[in-house]
Design a protein around this motif. Structure first.
Motif, short mmCIF file in Angstrom:
data_model
loop_
_atom_site.label_atom_id
_atom_site.label_comp_id
_atom_site.label_asym_id
_atom_site.label_seq_id
_atom_site.Cartn_x
_atom_site.Cartn_y
_atom_site.Cartn_z
N SER A 252 0.83 -1.19 0.00
CA SER A 252 0.00 0.00 0.00
C SER A 252 0.87 1.25 0.00
CB SER A 252 -0.90 0.00 1.23
OG SER A 252 -0.11 0.00 2.41
N ALA A 253 0.25 2.42 -0.22
CA ALA A 253 1.00 3.67 -0.33
C ALA A 253 1.79 4.00 0.92
CB ALA A 253 0.03 4.81 -0.67
N ASP A 254 1.31 3.58 2.09
CA ASP A 254 2.06 3.84 3.32
C ASP A 254 3.04 2.73 3.66
OD1 ASP A 254 0.39 1.82 4.18
OD2 ASP A 254 -0.68 3.05 5.66
N GLY A 255 3.08 1.69 2.84
CA GLY A 255 4.03 0.60 3.06
C GLY A 255 3.69 -0.32 4.20
N LEU A 256 2.46 -0.23 4.74
CA LEU A 256 2.13 -0.97 5.95
C LEU A 256 1.23 -2.17 5.71
CD1 LEU A 256 1.55 2.03 8.39
CD2 LEU A 256 3.62 0.67 8.05
N SER A 257 0.81 -2.41 4.47
CA SER A 257 -0.02 -3.57 4.17
C SER A 257 0.20 -3.99 2.73
CB SER A 257 -1.51 -3.26 4.41
OG SER A 257 -1.93 -2.20 3.57
N THR A 258 -0.17 -5.21 2.41
CA THR A 258 0.01 -5.72 1.06
C THR A 258 -1.22 -5.41 0.20
OG1 THR A 258 -0.88 -7.88 1.68
CG2 THR A 258 1.51 -7.57 1.86
N VAL A 259 -0.98 -5.36 -1.11
CA VAL A 259 -2.05 -5.17 -2.08
C VAL A 259 -2.03 -6.36 -3.02
CG1 VAL A 259 -2.94 -3.72 -3.94
CG2 VAL A 259 -1.87 -2.66 -1.93
N GLY A 260 -3.09 -7.14 -3.04
CA GLY A 260 -3.13 -8.32 -3.88
C GLY A 260 -2.34 -9.47 -3.29
N THR A 261 -1.98 -10.41 -4.12
CA THR A 261 -1.27 -11.62 -3.70
C THR A 261 0.13 -11.64 -4.29
OG1 THR A 261 -2.16 -12.85 -5.58
CG2 THR A 261 -3.42 -12.92 -3.50
N PRO A 262 1.07 -12.37 -3.66
CA PRO A 262 2.43 -12.45 -4.22
C PRO A 262 2.43 -13.00 -5.64
CG PRO A 262 2.39 -13.28 -1.96
CD PRO A 262 0.96 -13.08 -2.38
N GLU A 263 3.38 -12.52 -6.45
CA GLU A 263 3.54 -12.98 -7.82
C GLU A 263 4.98 -13.43 -8.02
OE1 GLU A 263 2.98 -9.79 -10.59
OE2 GLU A 263 3.80 -8.30 -9.21
N HIS A 264 5.16 -14.43 -8.86
CA HIS A 264 6.50 -14.95 -9.13
C HIS A 264 7.10 -14.15 -10.28
CE1 HIS A 264 9.72 -17.90 -8.96
NE2 HIS A 264 9.68 -17.98 -10.29
N VAL A 265 8.28 -13.54 -10.05
CA VAL A 265 8.87 -12.66 -11.07
C VAL A 265 10.30 -13.05 -11.44
CG1 VAL A 265 7.43 -10.70 -10.41
CG2 VAL A 265 9.64 -11.04 -9.27
N TYR A 266 10.90 -14.02 -10.73
CA TYR A 266 12.30 -14.34 -10.99
C TYR A 266 12.57 -15.79 -10.63
CZ TYR A 266 17.36 -14.50 -9.96
OH TYR A 266 18.69 -14.84 -9.89
N ASP A 267 13.20 -16.51 -11.54
CA ASP A 267 13.66 -17.87 -11.27
C ASP A 267 15.14 -17.82 -10.89
OD1 ASP A 267 11.23 -19.19 -11.88
OD2 ASP A 267 11.65 -19.01 -14.02
N PRO A 268 15.47 -17.96 -9.60
CA PRO A 268 16.86 -17.79 -9.18
C PRO A 268 17.81 -18.77 -9.86
CG PRO A 268 15.36 -17.76 -7.29
CD PRO A 268 14.56 -18.21 -8.47
N TRP A 269 19.03 -18.27 -10.08
CA TRP A 269 20.09 -19.11 -10.65
C TRP A 269 20.28 -20.34 -9.77
CZ3 TRP A 269 24.74 -20.72 -8.56
CH2 TRP A 269 25.69 -21.25 -9.44
N HIS A 270 20.50 -21.49 -10.42
CA HIS A 270 20.66 -22.75 -9.69
C HIS A 270 22.05 -23.31 -9.93
CE1 HIS A 270 19.77 -26.60 -7.85
NE2 HIS A 270 18.54 -26.21 -7.59
N TYR A 271 22.69 -23.72 -8.86
CA TYR A 271 24.02 -24.31 -8.89
C TYR A 271 23.98 -25.71 -9.52
CZ TYR A 271 21.58 -25.84 -4.73
OH TYR A 271 20.60 -26.29 -3.88
N PRO A 272 25.13 -26.28 -9.91
CA PRO A 272 25.17 -27.66 -10.45
C PRO A 272 24.61 -28.66 -9.44
CG PRO A 272 27.23 -26.52 -10.93
CD PRO A 272 26.45 -25.61 -10.01
N SER A 273 24.00 -29.69 -9.95
CA SER A 273 23.26 -30.63 -9.10
C SER A 273 24.15 -31.46 -8.19
CB SER A 273 22.42 -31.58 -9.99
OG SER A 273 23.27 -32.32 -10.86
N ASP A 274 25.46 -31.55 -8.49
CA ASP A 274 26.33 -32.38 -7.66
C ASP A 274 27.03 -31.59 -6.55
OD1 ASP A 274 27.97 -30.94 -9.37
OD2 ASP A 274 29.35 -32.60 -9.75
N TRP A 275 26.73 -30.30 -6.40
CA TRP A 275 27.31 -29.54 -5.30
C TRP A 275 26.70 -29.98 -3.97
CZ3 TRP A 275 28.07 -23.66 -6.73
CH2 TRP A 275 28.97 -23.58 -7.81
N VAL A 276 27.51 -29.95 -2.91
CA VAL A 276 27.04 -30.36 -1.58
C VAL A 276 26.48 -29.15 -0.86
CG1 VAL A 276 27.67 -31.41 0.61
CG2 VAL A 276 28.73 -32.22 -1.51
#
Length: 372
Positions: free
Chosen positions: A29-53
């Motif tokens: 919201s304009a005062d930054g104290l509440s949310t407007v609508g529902t969360p949306e997915h905007v970024y698929d984070p970079w993923h490391y190689p599958s064999d990393w521990v």
């Protein structure tokens, strides 16, 4: 998004968005104290190689920095603790806060690659600009072999590259930063000893999980900290703790108790994992694994000086009935390298502390802390 927004700042914004873990965001919201609508997915984070521990993918803690015409999205992945090689820092950028986001070709920008390194599980970076236009990254890591010290803060100089990305320039993190050319090293650290001439709550001492009005139990005057007893043992007495970043140290204190009071010194992770030594007027009480164990005879009565030594996880206790002029080794030693998050959870650290349980008061004087 933290704290409150100044009205003049809000008037310059078409909208305010809060970035969340997992690559999501939500409008505010304009005062930054509440949310407007529902969360949306905007970024698929970079993923490391599958064999990393790692501990797990867990993209979390996104931070936004605007620099040179780009918005930079800095995210932690790999899990905050667990295997030493798990945690890491990745970055993406976009011309608009709405994306699209381009992953940094040098990802991960920070990562512990081998357990032999000085710092483990490095991640959760924040970029800050210094007063001279210099840039720095603050992030956390565990010191090699010392999960017991918790996550410590690391400071890494940052350089912006010709292609508009940034890189960490810290190099060998087993050494402190060099002093400025022509200058002297900056003073650092805070003395942990306390002569109890004034309260130091919040700067040196803090209660563990304080309840309402917990501070009413404590008073400081004329070189004495008086602590009203609470609970039956450290597990329910809200001990008074301080943060110690040394791998080896010793602390001691004079303690005087009322009838019905049990008091002592602790190494405290949480209310189910701690160790230490306390006493009442007749007996000692040893604390180990978060339990109260042996109760040998106390030859000093209601007043004595106790000393705890934690020498790289090897713990010993000493007692003195003559104010610290002579010491006697207490017949119980301990090893505490397992008193940490990967055993217990909670993201805490093993902290020196004082406690008072039962009824009446305990009086603590001349607390001395010495790094070894």
């Amino acid at each position: 998004v933290r704290g409150h927004f100044r009205p003049e700042f809000l008037n310059r914004l078409d909208e305010i968005v809060l970035f969340l873990s997992g690559g999501d965001r939500v409008r505010l919201s304009a005062d930054g104290l509440s949310t407007v609508g529902t969360p949306e997915h905007v970024y698929d984070p970079w993923h490391y190689p599958s064999d990393w521990v790692v501990e797990g993918f867990s993209p979390e803690g996104p931070k936004i920095v605007r620099h040179g015409g780009y918005f930079y999205l800095i995210t932690a992945v790999g899990g905050t603790a667990g295997p030493p090689t798990g945690h890491m820092v990745i970055a993406a950028r976009a011309r608009s806060i709405h994306g699209p986001w381009e992953d940094c070709p040098a990802n991960p920008l920070v990562r512990t690659r081998d357990r032999s390194e000085r710092w483990w599980s490095r991640g959760h970076a924040s970029l800050v600009e210094g007063p001279a236009g210099d840039w720095w990254a603050l992030y956390h890591g565990y010191e090699n072999g010392y999960w017991t010290l918790g996550r410590q803060t690391l400071l890494d100089p940052v350089a912006w590259t010709a292609d508009g990305w940034f890189k960490m320039m810290g190099g060998d993190l087993s050494r402190p930063l060099a002093k400025p050319k022509g200058g002297s090293a900056m003073p650092h650290g805070m003395a942990l000893s306390d002569d109890f001439q004034a309260p130091a709550l919040g700067t040196r001492w803090s209660f563990f999980r304080p309840r309402p009005n917990e501070t009413d139990r404590l008073s400081v005057a004329n070189g004495t900290l008086t602590l009203t007893a609470s609970g039956t043992a450290p597990v329910d007495s809200a001990p008074l703790l301080l943060i110690a970043g040394d791998t080896a140290y010793r602390f001691d204190c004079e303690i005087e108790i009322d009838p019905g009071t049990t008091a002592g010194l602790l190494l405290f992770y949480d209310d189910t994992l701690y160790c230490g030594l306390g006493f009442d007027q007749e007996r000692f009480v040893t604390h180990q694994y978060g339990q109260e164990r042996g109760r040998p005879h106390n030859p000093h009565g209601h007043r004595m000086r106790l000393r705890v030594t934690n020498d790289r996880h090897i713990v010993t206790f000493d007692t003195s009935g003559d104010g610290g002029r002579t010491w006697a080794r207490f017949d119980r030693g301990m090893e505490v390298s397992g008193y940490h998050h990967n055993v217990r959870g909670g993201f805490l650290m093993l902290r020196p502390g004082l406690y008072a349980a039962g009824t009446g008061n305990a009086r603590f004087r001349d607390f001395r802390f010495t790094a070894l």
